[in-house]
Design a protein around this motif. Structure first.
Motif, PDB file in Angstrom:
ATOM      1  N   ARG A   1     -26.244  -7.427  22.930  1.00 41.66           N
ATOM      2  CA  ARG A   1     -26.295  -7.036  24.346  1.00 41.66           C
ATOM      3  C   ARG A   1     -25.792  -8.173  25.224  1.00 41.66           C
ATOM      4  NH1 ARG A   1     -28.932  -7.691  28.764  1.00 41.66           N
ATOM      5  NH2 ARG A   1     -30.447  -9.126  27.902  1.00 41.66           N
TER       6      ARG A   1
ATOM      7  N   GLU B   1     -22.015  -8.527  24.918  1.00 44.04           N
ATOM      8  CA  GLU B   1     -21.323  -7.471  25.657  1.00 44.04           C
ATOM      9  C   GLU B   1     -21.373  -7.752  27.160  1.00 44.04           C
ATOM     10  OE1 GLU B   1     -21.944  -2.758  26.436  1.00 44.04           O
ATOM     11  OE2 GLU B   1     -22.203  -3.480  24.394  1.00 44.04           O
ATOM     12  N   ALA B   2     -22.514  -8.244  27.645  1.00 47.28           N
ATOM     13  CA  ALA B   2     -22.637  -8.577  29.064  1.00 47.28           C
ATOM     14  C   ALA B   2     -21.690  -9.721  29.435  1.00 47.28           C
ATOM     15  CB  ALA B   2     -24.082  -8.948  29.403  1.00 47.28           C
TER      16      ALA B   2
ATOM     17  N   GLU C   1     -18.847 -10.417  27.964  1.00 46.07           N
ATOM     18  CA  GLU C   1     -17.491  -9.865  27.972  1.00 46.07           C
ATOM     19  C   GLU C   1     -17.233  -9.094  29.266  1.00 46.07           C
ATOM     20  OE1 GLU C   1     -16.859  -7.547  24.479  1.00 46.07           O
ATOM     21  OE2 GLU C   1     -17.077  -9.257  23.145  1.00 46.07           O
ATOM     22  N   THR C   2     -18.241  -8.363  29.721  1.00 45.28           N
ATOM     23  CA  THR C   2     -18.100  -7.598  30.961  1.00 45.28           C
ATOM     24  C   THR C   2     -17.905  -8.531  32.146  1.00 45.28           C
ATOM     25  OG1 THR C   2     -19.491  -5.850  30.053  1.00 45.28           O
ATOM     26  CG2 THR C   2     -19.213  -5.883  32.437  1.00 45.28           C
ATOM     27  N   ARG C   3     -18.701  -9.613  32.197  1.00 46.47           N
ATOM     28  CA  ARG C   3     -18.559 -10.589  33.295  1.00 46.47           C
ATOM     29  C   ARG C   3     -17.186 -11.245  33.257  1.00 46.47           C
ATOM     30  NH1 ARG C   3     -23.818 -11.882  31.822  1.00 46.47           N
ATOM     31  NH2 ARG C   3     -23.126 -13.733  30.742  1.00 46.47           N
TER      32      ARG C   3
ATOM     33  N   ALA D   1     -14.431  -9.985  32.089  1.00 47.42           N
ATOM     34  CA  ALA D   1     -13.443  -9.000  32.527  1.00 47.42           C
ATOM     35  C   ALA D   1     -13.478  -8.836  34.042  1.00 47.42           C
ATOM     36  CB  ALA D   1     -13.695  -7.661  31.841  1.00 47.42           C
ATOM     37  N   GLU D   2     -14.683  -8.867  34.625  1.00 44.69           N
ATOM     38  CA  GLU D   2     -14.795  -8.759  36.083  1.00 44.69           C
ATOM     39  C   GLU D   2     -14.183  -9.968  36.775  1.00 44.69           C
ATOM     40  OE1 GLU D   2     -18.959  -8.245  36.736  1.00 44.69           O
ATOM     41  OE2 GLU D   2     -18.928  -6.127  36.178  1.00 44.69           O
ATOM     42  N   LYS D   3     -14.413 -11.154  36.214  1.00 44.38           N
ATOM     43  CA  LYS D   3     -13.837 -12.362  36.806  1.00 44.38           C
ATOM     44  C   LYS D   3     -12.320 -12.340  36.714  1.00 44.38           C
ATOM     45  CE  LYS D   3     -17.669 -15.586  36.261  1.00 44.38           C
ATOM     46  NZ  LYS D   3     -18.113 -16.814  35.644  1.00 44.38           N
TER      47      LYS D   3
ATOM     48  N   SER E   1     -10.470  -9.802  36.847  1.00 46.27           N
ATOM     49  CA  SER E   1      -9.897  -8.831  37.779  1.00 46.27           C
ATOM     50  C   SER E   1     -10.085  -9.242  39.240  1.00 46.27           C
ATOM     51  CB  SER E   1     -10.524  -7.455  37.550  1.00 46.27           C
ATOM     52  OG  SER E   1     -11.897  -7.484  37.874  1.00 46.27           O
TER      53      SER E   1
END
Length: 101
Positions: free
Chosen positions: A49, A52-53, A55-57, A59-61, A63
């Motif tokens: 978990r 995955e979090a 990786e999400t952060r 990806a947000e950075k 973008s």
């Protein structure tokens, strides 16, 4: 060639298997093993978990658009020696200690 024990060697066999006479009257043996199962420990689930979090952060950075004007302004302050003030260092240390403790 099949070897049974230290003293028994049988001659050549055909390449097609099986090399025994199947008992066609009984058919294939029923499966007696339980199906494979996977159990994930709570620690491994939490690690997945968190990964995955992260990786999400990331990806947000990636973008988020870069504010080049602000970056240039901060670079100028760092180069001029006006960025590392005692107040900023105290605030950074305080945030670090809050996060650790």
């Amino acid at each position: 060639m099949q070897i049974y024990g230290p003293n028994q060697a049988h001659g050549p066999q055909a390449l097609k298997g099986p090399h025994f006479r199947p008992n066609s009257a009984t058919g294939p043996a029923p499966r007696t093993q339980a199906p494979d199962q996977v159990e994930i420990s709570p620690a491994a689930a939490e690690a997945a978990r968190l990964a995955e979090a992260a990786e999400t952060r990331a990806a947000e950075k990636a973008s988020t658009p870069v504010r080049s004007e602000l970056v240039n302004q901060l670079r100028a302050q760092i180069a001029g020696g006006g960025y590392d003030t005692a107040e900023r260092m105290d605030a950074a240390l305080s945030r670090l200690l809050d996060e650790i403790g």
